[in-house]
Design an enzyme around this catalytic site. Structure first.
Site, mmCIF file in Angstrom:
data_model
loop_
_atom_site.group_PDB
_atom_site.id
_atom_site.type_symbol
_atom_site.label_atom_id
_atom_site.label_comp_id
_atom_site.label_asym_id
_atom_site.label_seq_id
_atom_site.Cartn_x
_atom_site.Cartn_y
_atom_site.Cartn_z
ATOM 1 N N CYS A 71 0.672 -1.104 0.317
ATOM 2 C CA CYS A 71 0.118 -0.067 -0.210
ATOM 3 C C CYS A 71 0.749 0.748 -0.158
ATOM 4 O O CYS A 71 1.641 1.115 0.891
ATOM 5 C CB CYS A 71 -0.529 0.092 1.129
ATOM 6 S SG CYS A 71 -2.258 1.400 1.407
ATOM 7 N N CYS A 102 -2.834 15.028 2.744
ATOM 8 C CA CYS A 102 -4.144 15.027 2.267
ATOM 9 C C CYS A 102 -4.781 15.816 2.065
ATOM 10 O O CYS A 102 -5.124 16.786 3.496
ATOM 11 C CB CYS A 102 -5.155 13.491 2.234
ATOM 12 S SG CYS A 102 -6.571 13.385 1.014
ATOM 13 N N CYS A 154 -6.283 0.817 7.988
ATOM 14 C CA CYS A 154 -7.273 1.290 6.785
ATOM 15 C C CYS A 154 -7.457 3.034 7.862
ATOM 16 O O CYS A 154 -8.190 3.038 8.797
ATOM 17 C CB CYS A 154 -8.745 1.295 6.205
ATOM 18 S SG CYS A 154 -9.610 2.961 4.836
#
Length: 348
Positions: free
Chosen positions: A104, A111, A333
């Protein structure tokens, strides 16, 4: 200085030709970087001393520096905190799955999406990653594991479709048989729903899997937990995803984070089932929200999550609750983050 990491064979050949260096040296350089994991020019002993000295004086291979390496208690998940050439930091994760090693990678430092459940967006967007910095994450894990890379997910920090050109160029290089030879069918790009570039990616005609971070079945709820929902309405996002499916015939994955009292009513389960039914062979990936120090969100009970899942399945939609990997090392996640700014500004 000329960056050599992340360059294709053709690009390297062009650089070498321009400087009166034999073209075949470019293929040797790729072998050193991607297969032998040698990044110091003077250690590339197949090259004559004059070439090694020229490379030292004019070129760089900017492999990210490993600051910390965290390994989960079961040994199946590794997280790297990496420092880039400007001293900003990112994280990348390797997961040992039953089918092989899956990596990943991050696509940005920070972000801009502002999703309330995600640590990556805490400090906002610092900058896009370069092709070299994206590829460098894969190179590092390849060097550490000394094993083949089976698959790649662009699901780390950042919105990949905001850094479209660099992400796509990196994936093309990782796909190249001369580097990692990872099939496009084993690559996934996750997006919050950056509509224009969903269409653009579809028109590339590459069999890359698209994962949509859906996380809500109404615009109202989506706007509350995902500010991007104010820019693109759910209907617009789903229309773009449908175009992607029709164009590529690739199975769509819908990511749906489960947050107690926010988006897990039985009505929402039915709506999610109806959405999934509109996409043949799609898969709904239910993700229990992971704890982060900056949020006060909680996952539902196991019983409620299974009821939610069963309602979706009743519409004939493939659905699973994601197996949590890496939670113990903050690598699951929504838990990846990065320290922005320079090394001297970062407090460990």
């Amino acid at each position: 200085m000329i960056e050599l990491l992340g360059k294709s064979l053709v690009e390297l050949q062009s650089i070498f030709e321009e400087h009166k260096i034999q073209k075949f040296r470019a293929k040797q350089l790729i072998d050193y970087i991607y297969h032998r994991h040698i990044f110091i020019f003077q250690d590339m002993t197949q090259f004559p001393k004059t070439l090694r000295d020229w490379l030292d004086a004019n070129c760089i291979i900017s492999i990210p520096k490993i600051i910390t390496q965290s390994i989960s208690p079961d040994g199946k998940t590794q997280k790297l905190l990496l420092e880039l050439i400007d001293h900003s930091r990112i994280e990348a994760v390797l997961m040992e799955q039953h089918y092989g090693n899956s990596i990943c990678v991050s696509s940005q430092v920070g972000c801009a999406m502002g999703c309330v459940f995600c640590a990556s967006t805490q400090g906002g967007l610092y900058r896009d990653l370069t092709v070299a910095e994206i590829v460098g994450q894969v190179v590092l894990f390849s060097a550490l594991k000394q094993e083949d890379i089976h698959s790649l997910v662009v699901m780390g920090a950042g919105e990949p479709l905001q850094n479209y050109d660099n992400v796509l160029q990196a994936l093309k290089l990782i796909h190249d048989p001369i580097t990692f030879d990872v099939s496009y069918r084993k690559m996934t790009i996750s997006t919050c729903g950056w509509v224009p570039n969903i269409y653009k990616l579809a028109d590339e005609n590459l069999p890359i899997t698209l994962a949509l971070s859906l996380h809500a079945t109404t615009d109202e709820t989506r706007r509350k937990i995902m500010p991007v929902g104010s820019r693109y309405k759910l209907d617009e996002v789903l229309e773009a995803v449908k175009y992607y499916y029709v164009k590529t015939q690739r199975r769509i994955t819908f990511e749906y984070i489960l947050i107690d009292s926010i988006n897990v009513s039985l009505e929402e389960a039915h709506e999610l089932g109806k959405i999934g039914k509109e996409f043949p062979n799609c898969h709904v990936n239910l993700i229990p929200v992971n704890g982060n120090e900056h949020i006060n969100l909680y996952k539902p009970s196991s019983k409620h999550m299974n009821i939610f899942k069963d309602i979706i399945a009743s519409y004939g939609v493939s659905v699973t609750i994601r197996k949590e990997m890496g939670d113990a090392i903050q690598a699951a996640c929504g838990q990846l983050k990065a320290a922005h700014g320079r090394k001297e500004e970062i407090h460990e």
